[in-house]
Structures are given as structure tokens and as C-alpha cells.
Motif scaffolding. Sequence first.
Motif, PDB file in Angstrom:
ATOM      1  N   PRO A  93      44.809  39.711  47.521  1.00  0.00           N
ATOM      2  CA  PRO A  93      43.805  38.707  47.905  1.00  0.00           C
ATOM      3  C   PRO A  93      42.816  39.215  48.956  1.00  0.00           C
ATOM      4  O   PRO A  93      41.611  38.969  48.857  1.00  0.00           O
ATOM      5  CB  PRO A  93      44.644  37.548  48.454  1.00  0.00           C
ATOM      6  CG  PRO A  93      45.960  37.700  47.781  1.00  0.00           C
ATOM      7  CD  PRO A  93      46.168  39.188  47.636  1.00  0.00           C
ATOM      8  N   ILE A  94      43.296  39.951  49.939  1.00  0.00           N
ATOM      9  CA  ILE A  94      42.409  40.499  50.961  1.00  0.00           C
ATOM     10  C   ILE A  94      41.521  41.570  50.349  1.00  0.00           C
ATOM     11  O   ILE A  94      40.309  41.589  50.552  1.00  0.00           O
ATOM     12  CB  ILE A  94      43.230  41.071  52.140  1.00  0.00           C
ATOM     13  CG1 ILE A  94      43.993  39.937  52.828  1.00  0.00           C
ATOM     14  CG2 ILE A  94      42.328  41.811  53.122  1.00  0.00           C
ATOM     15  CD1 ILE A  94      45.054  40.396  53.771  1.00  0.00           C
ATOM     16  N   MET A  95      42.124  42.454  49.572  1.00  0.00           N
ATOM     17  CA  MET A  95      41.351  43.518  48.939  1.00  0.00           C
ATOM     18  C   MET A  95      40.307  42.957  47.983  1.00  0.00           C
ATOM     19  O   MET A  95      39.194  43.459  47.901  1.00  0.00           O
ATOM     20  CB  MET A  95      42.275  44.472  48.179  1.00  0.00           C
ATOM     21  CG  MET A  95      43.262  45.203  49.068  1.00  0.00           C
ATOM     22  SD  MET A  95      42.458  46.199  50.317  1.00  0.00           S
ATOM     23  CE  MET A  95      41.745  47.457  49.315  1.00  0.00           C
ATOM     24  N   GLU A  96      40.662  41.883  47.261  1.00  0.00           N
ATOM     25  CA  GLU A  96      39.714  41.294  46.320  1.00  0.00           C
ATOM     26  C   GLU A  96      38.501  40.710  47.031  1.00  0.00           C
ATOM     27  O   GLU A  96      37.389  40.821  46.541  1.00  0.00           O
ATOM     28  CB  GLU A  96      40.394  40.220  45.466  1.00  0.00           C
ATOM     29  CG  GLU A  96      41.290  40.799  44.404  1.00  0.00           C
ATOM     30  CD  GLU A  96      41.934  39.750  43.512  1.00  0.00           C
ATOM     31  OE1 GLU A  96      41.579  38.551  43.626  1.00  0.00           O
ATOM     32  OE2 GLU A  96      42.780  40.125  42.700  1.00  0.00           O
TER      33      GLU A  96
ATOM     34  N   ALA B 143      33.666  41.669  42.995  1.00  0.00           N
ATOM     35  CA  ALA B 143      32.360  41.037  42.867  1.00  0.00           C
ATOM     36  C   ALA B 143      32.212  40.464  41.463  1.00  0.00           C
ATOM     37  O   ALA B 143      32.957  40.823  40.552  1.00  0.00           O
ATOM     38  CB  ALA B 143      31.258  42.058  43.128  1.00  0.00           C
ATOM     39  N   LYS B 144      31.248  39.573  41.307  1.00  0.00           N
ATOM     40  CA  LYS B 144      30.942  39.032  39.985  1.00  0.00           C
ATOM     41  C   LYS B 144      30.036  40.031  39.266  1.00  0.00           C
ATOM     42  O   LYS B 144      29.015  40.440  39.779  1.00  0.00           O
ATOM     43  CB  LYS B 144      30.223  37.694  40.099  1.00  0.00           C
ATOM     44  CG  LYS B 144      29.835  37.087  38.759  1.00  0.00           C
ATOM     45  CD  LYS B 144      29.018  35.823  38.957  1.00  0.00           C
ATOM     46  CE  LYS B 144      28.657  35.179  37.635  1.00  0.00           C
ATOM     47  NZ  LYS B 144      27.787  35.995  36.798  1.00  0.00           N
ATOM     48  N   THR B 145      30.473  40.439  38.077  1.00  0.00           N
ATOM     49  CA  THR B 145      29.638  41.287  37.240  1.00  0.00           C
ATOM     50  C   THR B 145      29.271  40.478  35.994  1.00  0.00           C
ATOM     51  O   THR B 145      29.759  39.357  35.809  1.00  0.00           O
ATOM     52  CB  THR B 145      30.374  42.580  36.818  1.00  0.00           C
ATOM     53  OG1 THR B 145      31.467  42.230  35.958  1.00  0.00           O
ATOM     54  CG2 THR B 145      30.891  43.341  38.028  1.00  0.00           C
TER      55      THR B 145
ATOM     56  N   SER C  75      35.590  41.024  39.250  1.00  0.00           N
ATOM     57  CA  SER C  75      35.769  42.423  38.896  1.00  0.00           C
ATOM     58  C   SER C  75      36.032  43.280  40.127  1.00  0.00           C
ATOM     59  O   SER C  75      35.261  43.271  41.079  1.00  0.00           O
ATOM     60  CB  SER C  75      34.518  42.933  38.180  1.00  0.00           C
ATOM     61  OG  SER C  75      34.668  44.283  37.845  1.00  0.00           O
ATOM     62  N   SER C  76      37.120  44.033  40.086  1.00  0.00           N
ATOM     63  CA  SER C  76      37.427  44.944  41.181  1.00  0.00           C
ATOM     64  C   SER C  76      36.442  46.097  41.161  1.00  0.00           C
ATOM     65  O   SER C  76      36.267  46.763  40.144  1.00  0.00           O
ATOM     66  CB  SER C  76      38.848  45.479  41.041  1.00  0.00           C
ATOM     67  OG  SER C  76      39.081  46.473  42.014  1.00  0.00           O
TER      68      SER C  76
ATOM     69  N   LEU D 264      33.892  51.793  44.947  1.00  0.00           N
ATOM     70  CA  LEU D 264      33.149  52.465  43.893  1.00  0.00           C
ATOM     71  C   LEU D 264      31.643  52.232  43.979  1.00  0.00           C
ATOM     72  O   LEU D 264      30.858  53.066  43.581  1.00  0.00           O
ATOM     73  CB  LEU D 264      33.636  51.984  42.522  1.00  0.00           C
ATOM     74  CG  LEU D 264      35.084  52.309  42.171  1.00  0.00           C
ATOM     75  CD1 LEU D 264      35.458  51.637  40.862  1.00  0.00           C
ATOM     76  CD2 LEU D 264      35.269  53.805  42.047  1.00  0.00           C
ATOM     77  N   GLU D 265      31.247  51.072  44.467  1.00  0.00           N
ATOM     78  CA  GLU D 265      29.836  50.702  44.412  1.00  0.00           C
ATOM     79  C   GLU D 265      29.313  50.290  45.785  1.00  0.00           C
ATOM     80  O   GLU D 265      29.116  49.113  46.061  1.00  0.00           O
ATOM     81  CB  GLU D 265      29.628  49.558  43.428  1.00  0.00           C
ATOM     82  CG  GLU D 265      29.958  49.917  42.002  1.00  0.00           C
ATOM     83  CD  GLU D 265      29.798  48.739  41.057  1.00  0.00           C
ATOM     84  OE1 GLU D 265      29.711  47.582  41.524  1.00  0.00           O
ATOM     85  OE2 GLU D 265      29.765  48.971  39.850  1.00  0.00           O
TER      86      GLU D 265
END
Length: 178
Positions: free
Chosen positions: A98-101, A106-108, A114-115, A141-142
Motif C-alpha cells: 500500500p505504501i509503495m503503491e 499511477a493511472k495509465t 499501474s505499478s 521506472l518513470e
Amino acid sequence: GIVLVAINPYEQLPIYEQDVIYAYSGQNMGDMDPHIFAVAEEAYKQMARDEKNQSIIVSGESGAGKTVSAKYAMRFFATVGGSASETNIEAKVLASSPIMEAIGNAKTTRNDNSSRFGKYIQIGFDKRYHIIGANVRTYLLEKSRVVFQAEDERNYHIFYQLCASASLPEFKELGLSK
């Protein structure tokens, strides 16, 4: 190496139950239908036989089911190693989700949650091949998503969560008002 192509059915199927884990445990690759449990069993057997580290790479596009496949592999290792009830490794490894999310999802256009993290999960085994611990390393990643989002996409969830909570008294303590 072994390549398994899997698809995300977006619903629970009875092909990941405990009895299926036991059906694949101890089997040789190719004796049964292709399955994430067959790949996990092969890695587990080679680890035990050769006493060498093994890797399973789970790759795919957004929404392909990478996280779910990794969870199934961890569940397999915990079950065949006799440590599923003792450690509940799947839950422990993913406890930070939950913290990492919030920080890295983000919404793709393909997935509302989406992770945007790459994850490297290292599972440690003792001499009896029971799981004794795990380490999750993540990498964003982004980074460009922080300053730019494509049409119909969103920044990382944490930015929207912070904006939504800006009127709460606790927010002032964070020193983010400016």
C-alpha cells in the motif's frame, strides 16, 4: 532457459489453489501443462540439486499480471518448502505494497493502478530449503511522470493523495504547504 507465456484473466481461477501446487511439486518440467508452478518447481529443484541461486524473471506490459504471477511463485516456494503456515511469506513480502503503491503507482491508459516500479524480490532459503527471509528492492521506472503525464494518464497517486489531504490539520506538520 524456460519461457512461460501467461495472460491475466482478471478473475480468480481454480488453477492456483493449494492442490494444484501439490500436483506440480516434484514433477519434471513438461510432464504437466505449462504453469507458473511448473517454472517455480524447476527453479526450486535446480536450487536444491545444484546448490546455486536461481532466478525467475516476470516481465510484461502494464496490467499483464506480473505482481500476481510473482505472488503465486512465492506461494509455491512457501508451500513446497514447508514454511507456508509458519511465515506467510507472500503476505510479509508484499506488506509494504500500500505504501509503495501510493508512491510508485499511477493511472495509465491500460490500468488505473499501474505499478511504475521495477521490483527485484530476493528470497532466502535455509539448508532445508525453507524460506527464512526476503528482500524487496524497487526502482522507479518513470521519473518523467513527475513532471509530465500523457493524455488520460495521471501522476503518481501520492501527489493526488497529498492534494486531497491539504486541508487536514496533520498536513501542516509535513511542511509541504508551500
